[in-house]
Scaffold this active site. Structure first.
Site, PDB file in Angstrom:
ATOM      1  N   ASP A  89       0.859  -1.166   0.000  1.00  0.00           N
ATOM      2  CA  ASP A  89       0.000   0.000   0.000  1.00  0.00           C
ATOM      3  C   ASP A  89       0.902   1.224   0.000  1.00  0.00           C
ATOM      4  O   ASP A  89       1.825   1.316   0.815  1.00  0.00           O
ATOM      5  CB  ASP A  89      -0.866  -0.025   1.269  1.00  0.00           C
ATOM      6  CG  ASP A  89      -2.292   0.390   0.991  1.00  0.00           C
ATOM      7  OD1 ASP A  89      -2.476   1.511   0.498  1.00  0.00           O
ATOM      8  OD2 ASP A  89      -3.214  -0.401   1.279  1.00  0.00           O
ATOM      9  N   ASP A 190      -3.016   4.746  -2.146  1.00  0.00           N
ATOM     10  CA  ASP A 190      -4.029   5.190  -1.194  1.00  0.00           C
ATOM     11  C   ASP A 190      -4.432   6.651  -1.367  1.00  0.00           C
ATOM     12  O   ASP A 190      -3.559   7.522  -1.503  1.00  0.00           O
ATOM     13  CB  ASP A 190      -3.437   5.012   0.219  1.00  0.00           C
ATOM     14  CG  ASP A 190      -4.427   5.305   1.321  1.00  0.00           C
ATOM     15  OD1 ASP A 190      -5.338   4.503   1.511  1.00  0.00           O
ATOM     16  OD2 ASP A 190      -4.286   6.352   1.988  1.00  0.00           O
ATOM     17  N   GLU A 247      -6.453   4.114  -5.729  1.00  0.00           N
ATOM     18  CA  GLU A 247      -7.706   4.353  -5.024  1.00  0.00           C
ATOM     19  C   GLU A 247      -8.144   5.766  -5.406  1.00  0.00           C
ATOM     20  O   GLU A 247      -7.685   6.741  -4.821  1.00  0.00           O
ATOM     21  CB  GLU A 247      -7.539   4.245  -3.499  1.00  0.00           C
ATOM     22  CG  GLU A 247      -8.898   4.336  -2.797  1.00  0.00           C
ATOM     23  CD  GLU A 247      -8.819   4.738  -1.319  1.00  0.00           C
ATOM     24  OE1 GLU A 247      -9.747   4.394  -0.576  1.00  0.00           O
ATOM     25  OE2 GLU A 247      -7.851   5.410  -0.910  1.00  0.00           O
ATOM     26  N   HIS A 319     -11.379  -3.246   2.829  1.00  0.00           N
ATOM     27  CA  HIS A 319     -11.250  -3.030   4.272  1.00  0.00           C
ATOM     28  C   HIS A 319     -11.959  -1.767   4.752  1.00  0.00           C
ATOM     29  O   HIS A 319     -11.937  -1.475   5.948  1.00  0.00           O
ATOM     30  CB  HIS A 319      -9.767  -2.960   4.635  1.00  0.00           C
ATOM     31  CG  HIS A 319      -9.106  -1.756   4.013  1.00  0.00           C
ATOM     32  ND1 HIS A 319      -8.961  -1.614   2.652  1.00  0.00           N
ATOM     33  CD2 HIS A 319      -8.597  -0.631   4.562  1.00  0.00           C
ATOM     34  CE1 HIS A 319      -8.382  -0.456   2.392  1.00  0.00           C
ATOM     35  NE2 HIS A 319      -8.152   0.163   3.535  1.00  0.00           N
ATOM     36  N   ASP A 320     -12.533  -0.994   3.838  1.00  0.00           N
ATOM     37  CA  ASP A 320     -13.246   0.234   4.215  1.00  0.00           C
ATOM     38  C   ASP A 320     -14.755   0.103   4.056  1.00  0.00           C
ATOM     39  O   ASP A 320     -15.487   1.053   4.359  1.00  0.00           O
ATOM     40  CB  ASP A 320     -12.810   1.403   3.311  1.00  0.00           C
ATOM     41  CG  ASP A 320     -11.360   1.786   3.511  1.00  0.00           C
ATOM     42  OD1 ASP A 320     -10.849   1.624   4.634  1.00  0.00           O
ATOM     43  OD2 ASP A 320     -10.740   2.256   2.538  1.00  0.00           O
TER      44      ASP A 320
HETATM   45  C1  GLC Z   1      -7.884   5.025   2.275  1.00  0.00           C
HETATM   46  C2  GLC Z   1      -7.781   3.725   3.030  1.00  0.00           C
HETATM   47  C3  GLC Z   1      -8.432   3.882   4.366  1.00  0.00           C
HETATM   48  C4  GLC Z   1      -7.705   4.965   5.122  1.00  0.00           C
HETATM   49  C5  GLC Z   1      -7.605   6.256   4.314  1.00  0.00           C
HETATM   50  C6  GLC Z   1      -6.561   7.162   4.876  1.00  0.00           C
HETATM   51  O1  GLC Z   1      -9.182   5.365   1.969  1.00  0.00           O
HETATM   52  O2  GLC Z   1      -8.326   2.689   2.267  1.00  0.00           O
HETATM   53  O3  GLC Z   1      -8.444   2.694   5.098  1.00  0.00           O
HETATM   54  O4  GLC Z   1      -8.352   5.222   6.321  1.00  0.00           O
HETATM   55  O5  GLC Z   1      -7.240   6.033   2.977  1.00  0.00           O
HETATM   56  O6  GLC Z   1      -5.290   6.656   4.629  1.00  0.00           O
END
Ligand code: GLC
Ligand code: CA
Length: 551
Positions: A89, A190, A247, A319-320
């Site tokens: 990540d 991310d 993402e 995971h979110d």
């Molecule tokens: C992304 C991750 C999430 C995290 C956020 C801040 O959305 O997937 O889990 O809290 O970024 O890093």
């Protein structure tokens, strides 16, 4: 096929209740057997874990709770032996407030490291802007004992890095290259859309009673992220031929080619169109669960806009997000058959399918008895938002429970024994109590299990006879006037029909093509009588899905 591991909850190798690298290494054969090619690990770098590793205090070290750098090297080489690629990540919109850079910045906000962040004084006593951070409250936080403030889009322990500063960018690129040199195949990137801010900071109209406005309002207006992303690609990913998945939320339609087209910033990015259906700007408490047809329509929209551009990565959860089967399957209907239907419907779309750990055994949302059981900072914030909106504590808990990120973070259910075989000690977060019924060991024994169905789907996608069509062919929606039905062709070298009855009730539909052979279905017993070629009609049981070759 790609698979996401949330290391803290995957498998505990040393019996301290926390998943780790040793645990992941011990499950590589399981993953290989499933058919995984690419493994994405959520963050395992040094972190105080305010946001479960998404707050990194040292990009060059493995956090001791997850293991050692030697174990990371072992994982890389063991994966390589199995022809699997590892992605880490890449969290570079922000770091941890415990990162050395930030520690130096706090001591000297106007010095070299202060410029790695967004620092401000408030000459007129007013914050530089009224944006709301994703986890609640203003994006500005005061440095204790100082008159300086710093910017954080997420938690206050996640200060944003200043991408406008070439020195910061260079430091990030050096770190990326260091990992790629080690043999990493690439990264999941991310929260990347946040690196470009509208500057100078300014207020937008408030959208809640707190007087703040969603940070998204600013992101819609921000221009020029491409210069950063193009530079990062050219300086790091491209020379290493790295694989990247972004993402990216809310990119503008016309920007898609820049992101994932030929020589795009990333190899692929996640399709979040389905994830955001029904999410309310007021908060989780006001959000609504998507209808089957909305799910379908959004999938088709994404297929259409990416078709001539590049490849999106398809997910039903991560995971979110809530567990996909608990979110997209209408309430009360979550069972093996409907889980398999959802699996086939998204897996057969054009794009790169990702499986989130436990999805392949049909893991479901968990139960929360009290807010004290919640670990996730985002859920704790949304709970407060629900209370502020006037809900009673019990109601507020109910309202946010469905969306809690902890749903996906309960330990992987390996077997029906103590602690679900995840660990020999009490796990860091409660198990989903349904692990005695839903677990990998029992499903491995059962040919009819969700796990076996996933294996068949993956094998189908890799089968030389179908691969070309499943991977590349165009997606053509059909029967879109039908309610609670998702059907599409994949038209390429061969023509495939994927059709799922997204409801409890059985039905008969006009067949849009003549079926040559059924490749996969989740109701084996009725398969032959179901496909009545001569009448051009197809009988579908509730939640039946069929993948067939057309004549
Ligand atoms: C992304 C991750 C999430 C995290 C956020 C801040 O959305 O997937 O889990 O809290 O970024 O890093
Ligand atoms: Ca451990």
């Amino acid at each position: 096929m790609a698979y996401q591991i949330y290391p803290k909850s995957f498998c505990d190798g040393n019996g301290d209740g926390i998943g780790d690298l040793r645990g992941i290494i011990s499950k590589l054969d399981y993953l290989k057997d499933l058919g995984v090619d690419i493994l994405w690990l959520s963050p395992i770098y040094c972190s105080p874990c305010a946001d479960q590793g998404y707050d990194i205090s040292d990009y060059y070290q493995i956090d001791p709770q997850f293991g050692t750098m030697e174990e990371m090297d072992e994982l890389l080489s063991e994966a390589k032996k199995r022809d699997m690629y590892i992605l880490m990540d890449l969290v570079v919109n922000h770091c941890s407030d415990e990162h050395e850079w930030f520690q130096k910045a706090v001591k000297d906000p106007e010095g070299e490291y202060g410029k790695f962040f967004y620092m401000a004084k408030l000459p007129d006593g007013k914050l530089p802007c009224n944006w709301r951070s994703y986890f609640g409250g203003p994006v500005w936080e005061q440095i204790p004992g100082s008159d300086w403030y710093y910017f954080h889009a997420f938690h206050k322990k996640q200060p944003d890095l200043n991408w406008e500063n070439p020195k910061l960018r260079q430091a990030v690129y050096d770190m990326i290259k260091w990992w790629l040199d080690k043999g990493l195949a690439g990264f999941r990137i991310d929260a990347i859309i946040n690196i470009k801010k509208v500057l100078p900071f300014r207020d937008y109209p408030a959208d809640r009673a707190d007087g703040l406005c969603s940070i998204n309002t600013m992101l819609h207006e921000a221009r020029g992220i491409g210069a950063f992303l193009g530079e990062m690609r050219d300086r790091t990913f491209a020379p290493h031929d790295a694989f990247t998945v972004g993402e990216v939320f809310d990119e503008k339609d016309e920007e898609l080619p820049d992101f994932i087209g030929d020589n795009g910033y990333f190899s692929t990015m996640f399709d979040f169109k389905e994830t955001i259906i029904g999410k309310s700007p007021k908060g989780w408490y006001d959000s609504r669960i998507p209808e089957p047809d909305e799910y379908r329509d959004n999938c088709f929209l994404s297929q259409k806009r990416s078709m001539d551009v590049g490849y999106l990565s398809n997910i039903i959860e991560n995971h979110d997000e809530p567990r996909g089967v608990s979110h997209y399957i209408p309430q009360g209907d979550c069972c093996d058959r409907s889980k398999k239907m959802l699996a086939a419907l998204y897996f057969m779309l054009r794009g790169l399918p990702f499986i989130y750990q436990g999805q392949e055994i049909g893991m479901e949302n968990t139960v929360f008895h009290s807010i004290d059981e919640v670990d996730d900072i985002s859920t704790l914030d949304e709970y407060q938002v629900a209370l502020a909106a006037g809900m009673k504590p019990e109601e507020a808990l109910q309202a946010v429970a469905h969306y809690s990120r902890d749903n996906a973070r309960t330990p992987f259910q390996w077997n029906g024994e103590a602690y679900a075989g995840f660990s020999t000690a009490k796990p860091w977060i409660s198990l989903n109590p349904n692990y005695t019924k839903i677990n990998a060991a029992s499903q491995a024994q059962d040919e009819e299990s969700v796990l076996h169905f996933y294996k068949k789907l993956i094998a189908l996608r890799k089968n030389p006879e179908w691969k070309e069509t499943i991977v590349y062919a165009e997606t053509v929606p059909v029967l879109t006037e039908e309610k609670n039905l998702m059907a599409y062709f994949r038209k390429g070298e061969k023509t495939l029909l994927v059709i799922g009855n997204f409801q409890r009730e059985a039905r008969t539909v006009q067949l849009p093509c003549e079926i040559k052979q059924v490749l996969l279905t989740n109701c084996e017993r009725i398969q032959t009588q179901g496909v009545q070629a001569e009448r051009q009609e197809l009988h579908l049981e509730g939640y039946q899905v069929i993948v067939a070759e057309c004549k």
